[in-house]
Design a protein around this motif. Structure first.
Motif, PDB file in Angstrom:
ATOM      1  N   ALA A 131     -16.059  -4.258   8.752  1.00 53.15           N
ATOM      2  CA  ALA A 131     -15.504  -4.825   7.512  1.00 53.15           C
ATOM      3  C   ALA A 131     -15.157  -3.710   6.526  1.00 53.15           C
ATOM      4  O   ALA A 131     -14.116  -3.778   5.852  1.00 53.15           O
ATOM      5  CB  ALA A 131     -16.501  -5.805   6.891  1.00 53.15           C
ATOM      6  N   GLN A 132     -16.021  -2.680   6.454  1.00 52.85           N
ATOM      7  CA  GLN A 132     -15.741  -1.547   5.563  1.00 52.85           C
ATOM      8  C   GLN A 132     -14.468  -0.831   5.997  1.00 52.85           C
ATOM      9  O   GLN A 132     -13.648  -0.467   5.167  1.00 52.85           O
ATOM     10  CB  GLN A 132     -16.906  -0.556   5.569  1.00 52.85           C
ATOM     11  N   ASP A 136     -11.121  -0.390   3.813  1.00 47.91           N
ATOM     12  CA  ASP A 136     -10.588   0.939   3.527  1.00 47.91           C
ATOM     13  C   ASP A 136      -9.131   1.049   3.965  1.00 47.91           C
ATOM     14  O   ASP A 136      -8.316   1.677   3.287  1.00 47.91           O
ATOM     15  CB  ASP A 136     -11.412   2.024   4.223  1.00 47.91           C
ATOM     16  N   GLN A 137      -8.787   0.435   5.094  1.00 49.98           N
ATOM     17  CA  GLN A 137      -7.410   0.481   5.574  1.00 49.98           C
ATOM     18  C   GLN A 137      -6.465  -0.247   4.626  1.00 49.98           C
ATOM     19  O   GLN A 137      -5.358   0.199   4.378  1.00 49.98           O
ATOM     20  CB  GLN A 137      -7.303  -0.134   6.966  1.00 49.98           C
ATOM     21  N   ILE A 142      -0.124   3.292   3.138  1.00 48.44           N
ATOM     22  CA  ILE A 142       0.485   4.244   4.046  1.00 48.44           C
ATOM     23  C   ILE A 142       1.736   4.780   3.371  1.00 48.44           C
ATOM     24  O   ILE A 142       2.614   4.023   2.945  1.00 48.44           O
ATOM     25  CB  ILE A 142       0.861   3.592   5.395  1.00 48.44           C
ATOM     26  N   GLN A 143       1.819   6.098   3.241  1.00 43.13           N
ATOM     27  CA  GLN A 143       2.976   6.706   2.605  1.00 43.13           C
ATOM     28  C   GLN A 143       3.980   7.065   3.691  1.00 43.13           C
ATOM     29  O   GLN A 143       3.664   7.713   4.665  1.00 43.13           O
ATOM     30  CB  GLN A 143       2.563   7.954   1.837  1.00 43.13           C
ATOM     31  N   ARG A 144       5.196   6.625   3.481  1.00 42.57           N
ATOM     32  CA  ARG A 144       6.252   6.915   4.439  1.00 42.57           C
ATOM     33  C   ARG A 144       7.247   7.848   3.787  1.00 42.57           C
ATOM     34  O   ARG A 144       7.583   7.711   2.615  1.00 42.57           O
ATOM     35  CB  ARG A 144       6.944   5.628   4.871  1.00 42.57           C
TER      36      ARG A 144
END
Length: 148
Positions: A131-132, A136-137, A142-144
């Motif tokens: 779950a952590q 966190d995800q 997400i940098q593109r």
């Protein structure tokens, strides 16, 4: 420079427990059913598997989750005189239901040298870590980069 994976609090707790029982490192590793090298790593405070901690806890007659709790900041009854008993495992009062579709849970539950309480504790810890990781995800975008 100190290795961040090394936890001196856990190392001290394991060493204190071994010495209180009057065991050598080799005797402690045999009592826990782990290799001598794995035991030495645990007593140095190096990162070892949760199941290794559980094996050492059983051999030293400590409640399940004691060393993980110490690693995560709980007081250690062997070094802190204000603590009368080792920390209890982080188990909620909710009913436990094994997810038979999760092969990891099934494998943990099949470990016969762990008590049912310890198996449930490990599965709950695994679920908590999962779950952590998911949280966190989702929290880290997400940098593109685009080509110019």
């Amino acid at each position: 420079m100190t290795d961040p994976a090394v936890n001196p609090r856990v190392a001290q707790a394991i060493q204190n427990d071994r010495l209180a029982l009057g065991l050598t490192k080799r005797q402690a590793s045999e009592a826990a059913g782990v290799t001598y090298m794995t035991y030495r790593m645990a007593e140095k405070g190096a990162g070892v598997r949760d199941t290794t901690y559980a094996s050492i806890e059983r051999a030293f007659k400590r409640p399940p989750g004691t060393y993980l709790a110490i690693r995560n900041g709980a007081p250690n009854s062997t070094t802190d005189p204000t603590v009368d008993t080792p920390p209890a495992p982080d188990v909620t009062d909710t009913a436990f239901e094994l997810n038979v579709n999760d092969s990891r849970e099934v494998r943990i539950f099949a470990i016969t040298d762990l008590s049912e309480e310890e198996r449930i504790w490990h599965i709950r810890q695994m679920r908590h870590r999962d779950a952590q990781r998911r949280a966190d995800q989702h929290a880290t975008p997400i940098q593109r980069t685009t080509g110019a």
